[in-house]
Design a protein around this motif. Structure first.
Motif, PDB file in Angstrom:
ATOM      1  N   THR A   1       0.822  -1.211   0.000  1.00  0.00           N
ATOM      2  CA  THR A   1       0.000   0.000   0.000  1.00  0.00           C
ATOM      3  C   THR A   1       0.856   1.261   0.000  1.00  0.00           C
ATOM      4  O   THR A   1       0.505   2.261  -0.630  1.00  0.00           O
ATOM      5  N   TYR A   2       1.979   1.230   0.706  1.00  0.00           N
ATOM      6  CA  TYR A   2       2.869   2.392   0.747  1.00  0.00           C
ATOM      7  C   TYR A   2       3.350   2.727  -0.669  1.00  0.00           C
ATOM      8  O   TYR A   2       3.389   3.895  -1.071  1.00  0.00           O
ATOM      9  N   PHE A   3       3.697   1.696  -1.432  1.00  0.00           N
ATOM     10  CA  PHE A   3       4.248   1.940  -2.765  1.00  0.00           C
ATOM     11  C   PHE A   3       3.153   2.217  -3.788  1.00  0.00           C
ATOM     12  O   PHE A   3       3.405   2.875  -4.800  1.00  0.00           O
ATOM     13  N   TYR A   4       1.938   1.722  -3.540  1.00  0.00           N
ATOM     14  CA  TYR A   4       0.811   2.152  -4.364  1.00  0.00           C
ATOM     15  C   TYR A   4       0.648   3.674  -4.255  1.00  0.00           C
ATOM     16  O   TYR A   4       0.492   4.388  -5.256  1.00  0.00           O
ATOM     17  N   THR A   5       0.666   4.146  -2.999  1.00  0.00           N
ATOM     18  CA  THR A   5       0.496   5.575  -2.745  1.00  0.00           C
ATOM     19  C   THR A   5       1.628   6.385  -3.368  1.00  0.00           C
ATOM     20  O   THR A   5       1.403   7.428  -4.007  1.00  0.00           O
ATOM     21  N   LEU A   6       2.855   5.910  -3.195  1.00  0.00           N
ATOM     22  CA  LEU A   6       4.020   6.592  -3.755  1.00  0.00           C
ATOM     23  C   LEU A   6       3.931   6.675  -5.277  1.00  0.00           C
ATOM     24  O   LEU A   6       4.170   7.727  -5.877  1.00  0.00           O
ATOM     25  N   ALA A   7       3.565   5.569  -5.917  1.00  0.00           N
ATOM     26  CA  ALA A   7       3.503   5.534  -7.375  1.00  0.00           C
ATOM     27  C   ALA A   7       2.435   6.478  -7.915  1.00  0.00           C
ATOM     28  O   ALA A   7       2.636   7.149  -8.942  1.00  0.00           O
ATOM     29  N   SER A   8       1.295   6.540  -7.239  1.00  0.00           N
ATOM     30  CA  SER A   8       0.223   7.415  -7.716  1.00  0.00           C
ATOM     31  C   SER A   8       0.641   8.878  -7.672  1.00  0.00           C
ATOM     32  O   SER A   8       0.194   9.691  -8.484  1.00  0.00           O
ATOM     33  N   GLN A   9       1.526   9.229  -6.732  1.00  0.00           N
ATOM     34  CA  GLN A   9       2.004  10.606  -6.616  1.00  0.00           C
ATOM     35  C   GLN A   9       3.198  10.875  -7.544  1.00  0.00           C
ATOM     36  O   GLN A   9       3.342  11.977  -8.081  1.00  0.00           O
ATOM     37  N   MET A  10       4.056   9.880  -7.720  1.00  0.00           N
ATOM     38  CA  MET A  10       5.263  10.077  -8.523  1.00  0.00           C
ATOM     39  C   MET A  10       4.939  10.060 -10.017  1.00  0.00           C
ATOM     40  O   MET A  10       5.515  10.828 -10.790  1.00  0.00           O
TER      41      MET A  10
END
Length: 675
Positions: free
Chosen positions: A386-395
């Motif tokens: 979930t942390y990297f889902y969130t990061l990817a959506s922002q990056m």
């Protein structure tokens, strides 16, 4: 009655006699002039042409094939050797009817149609005095049969030639490769003068990539021969120059340990030095015996290898493309720092899933119920999706693509081995070009945890892990450590650049610490050791797509539908000397792959110094027998086990597609993935 005769005209007769003499002299002079002119024409103006034509009736220039260079590991263990075999050869200068001669020799020499076809291809382009091979590696029975009828076949000889064998068979097959008979396609592209008298050429691996170094320079000898082609005396000789000896960065002991971990399994292990880019071990399992290919593999044996469901001919380390799973999360986390999207204090609340704004579709975390409050360190340690889902959506996919390519994803690493696969790091431009469709936001989420269209090879994972371990120094992996011989070849054992990073050196060290936490208390804790400190990251890649809302049920899947297990890591964490990438096909989870890495780490960090693994004579002899070679055939005095890496071997230098395993993954993770 008396008859009266007129008196002779003496002056007239003298004049007639003189004219006849002058005519005769003129004819003689003319004949001699013609003879002298012809002599001048032959002996002066065309001397070289006719002298050569005359000498060719008795003097021949025979090519001398160079011996192939030897291949050693980093410690001087001999990995590719030369040995003499008896070979039947034919010279078309001494045979009037080649077709009938070959036909008559078929039962005597045991020639099959493949041998005949190969010979016919070569004889068409061979020089008139060149000897072309009919059959390699004759046995005693074939030699005896020919000896009895030798007088019937002028121009056909049994000679001794050098060929190749690989003492350790399957162990180094995918890296070293093998040599084989020159085929029609190669015959059209090679320099025939360089390969005169040579039957073998590198086909795959080091043997192919460094063919120019290993082949050497041919020589020749001038001989006087009789009408039957028999040598009467030797007139001169230019010795061939043996090919360069290659010392690889591979370590026999480490290769053995890595191979043992994959015994009976499908997968690959790559180990490299993160300081230099040297490959320390490269194993693809299952493997094959390269000795079968040297003198020409039978159709039956090749078909068995080609059609084997486990694909032993396929080099998974270089060509196998797999979703990398969570092994890429450390690289991705550093990308978030680079673009100022997150820092080490950035936290999220993980309920066990993620959904894009305005979209009800849930991208689930591997841990049902989530990880609670998560920062970057914990996200790496526990592999929080979930942390990297969130990061990817922002990056965003564009920034992700630019960043990940700096670590080698989506492109060939440039390793000095042929047939490397580039893998795929997807982008909107790629999707439009190949699928004529727009990029979807959900695809970015899938790519963020190494799924979807994202694929990588084990060698790419090893390189990326090395770059993380050495704080951003870019490396080109390579297996050649040094080359010794007549052809100089530079080796670069140093970084060739640095990742452009907007963070600090401390960020690299913190990521290293997070990867240590993975081993000490996270998803890789099963390989923790007190002897040294390991930094690593586990990963799991889906093979079978699971529909949205369905639960992953391992019990209903076949063995080949189970998830792949992956692991990347380096040690010791504070001063990395070895970086490892492991792919265990259908291994179910990353922890299983990590278990395979631990013995490899142990050997390099602990055992190698005090108790290194070295080959035994039994291993070498067994490989010889498998290849159909009797140990007595080896040149006397050869140390086939080990050599001084600083010395030139004491040998006479003048002696004579399978479909790749590709794991398909859903466009977005829709089921639990246990790290």
């Amino acid at each position: 009655m008396k008859q009266h005769f007129p008196l002779k005209n003496v002056q007239q007769e003298k004049r007639l006699f003189r004219s006849r003499i002058f005519i005769a002299i003129g004819l003689v002079v003319l004949c001699f002039s013609a003879l002298i002119a012809r002599y001048v024409y032959l002996q002066i103006f065309h001397f070289n042409e006719f002298a050569t034509a005359s000498d060719n009736n008795r003097i021949r220039l025979q090519p001398l094939a160079p011996a192939r260079g030897y291949i050693y590991d980093r410690n001087g263990v001999l990995l590719a050797d030369n040995y003499p075999v008896f070979t039947a050869t034919l010279s078309k200068a001494d045979v009037d009817d080649i077709d009938n001669t070959v036909k008559a020799l078929m039962p005597i020499l045991g020639l099959n149609q493949e041998d005949v076809d190969r010979f016919n291809s070569r004889i068409k382009t061979a020089k008139k005095t060149e000897r072309v091979t009919l059959k390699l590696n004759l046995n005693e029975t074939e030699i005896a049969k020919f000896s009895e009828v030798k007088y019937k076949f002028p121009g056909v000889k049994i000679e001794t030639q050098m060929t190749r064998y690989y003492p350790y068979g399957e162990l180094f097959a995918h890296v070293i490769g093998y040599v084989g008979r020159i085929n029609d396609k190669e015959l059209k592209s090679i320099n025939k003068d360089v390969y005169a008298g040579t039957n073998l050429i590198g086909k795959i691996g080091v043997e192919k990539y460094y063919e120019d170094l290993l082949h050497g320079t041919p020589g020749n000898e001038s001989v006087e021969a009789d009408a039957h082609g028999n040598v009467l005396r030797y007139l001169g000789r230019k010795d061939p120059v043996r090919g360069n000896d290659l010392y690889l960065s591979l370590d026999y002991g480490l290769q053995t340990v890595a191979s043992e971990q994959l015994a009976g399994r499908r997968g690959a292990i790559v180990a490299m030095d993160p300081r230099t880019g040297e490959i320390l071990a490269m194993v693809s399992s299952p493997s094959f015996n390269p000795n079968l290919f040297v003198s020409g593999i039978s159709s039956k044996d090749y078909t068995a290898l080609r059609d084997n469901l486990d694909q032993p001919l396929y080099n998974r380390a270089l060509q196998g493309v797999y979703p990398p799973g969570s092994t890429i999360k450390p690289v991705e986390g550093l990308g978030g720092i680079n673009y100022n999207v997150i820092n080490w204090g950035t936290k999220i609340v993980d309920p066990g899933y993620f959904h894009l704004p305005g979209d009800s579709h849930k991208f689930r975390d591997w841990k049902k119920g989530g990880h609670g409050i998560v920062d970057l360190n914990k996200a790496i340690q526990e592999s929080c999706d979930t942390y990297f889902y969130t990061l990817a959506s922002q990056m965003g996919i564009e920034h992700m693509n630019d960043w990940m390519r700096q670590f080698g994803f989506g492109a060939k690493t440039g390793i000095d081995l042929p047939n490397e696969n580039s893998g795929l790091y997807p982008s909107p431009e790629w999707k439009m070009r190949t699928r004529k469709a727009k990029w979807l936001r959900g695809e970015t989420i899938s790519v963020s945890i190494g799924q979807g269209a994202f694929t990588a090879t084990p060698i790419q994972l090893a390189m990326a892990t090395s770059i993380v371990s050495n704080q951003g120094n870019h490396l080109i992996p390579h297996v050649l450590s040094s080359s010794k011989g007549s052809k100089p070849f530079p080796i670069r054992n140093a970084p060739d650049g640095k990742v452009v990073f907007n963070g600090t050196e401390d960020d690299w060290l913190k990521m290293r610490e997070a990867m240590v936490n993975v081993i000490n208390s996270g998803t890789g804790r099963g390989i923790r050791t007190s002897a040294y400190q390991i930094a690593g990251k586990t990963g799991t890649a889906q093979v079978k797509s699971i529909a949205q809302g369905k639960k992953y049920n391992e019990s209903i899947l076949t063995e080949r539908q189970l998830d792949h297990g992956l692991f990347v890591g380096f040690a010791p964490a504070d001063n990395p000397q070895i970086a490892i990438a492991v792919i265990l096909e259908n291994g179910r989870h990353g922890g299983a792959a990590a278990q395979l890495a631990r013995p490899v780490f142990d050997y390099w960090m602990v055992q190698r110094k005090n108790n290194p693994i070295r080959p035994t004579l039994h291993q070498v002899t067994g490989s010889l027998m498998t290849a159909g070679i009797q140990p007595g055939q080896l040149p006397s005095g050869d140390n086939i086990l080990q050599a001084d890496p600083n010395a030139v071997p004491n040998k006479d230098k003048n002696k004579p597609k399978a479909k790749p395993p590709h794991a398909t993954a859903p466009s977005a993770p829709q089921a639990e993935i246990t790290e």
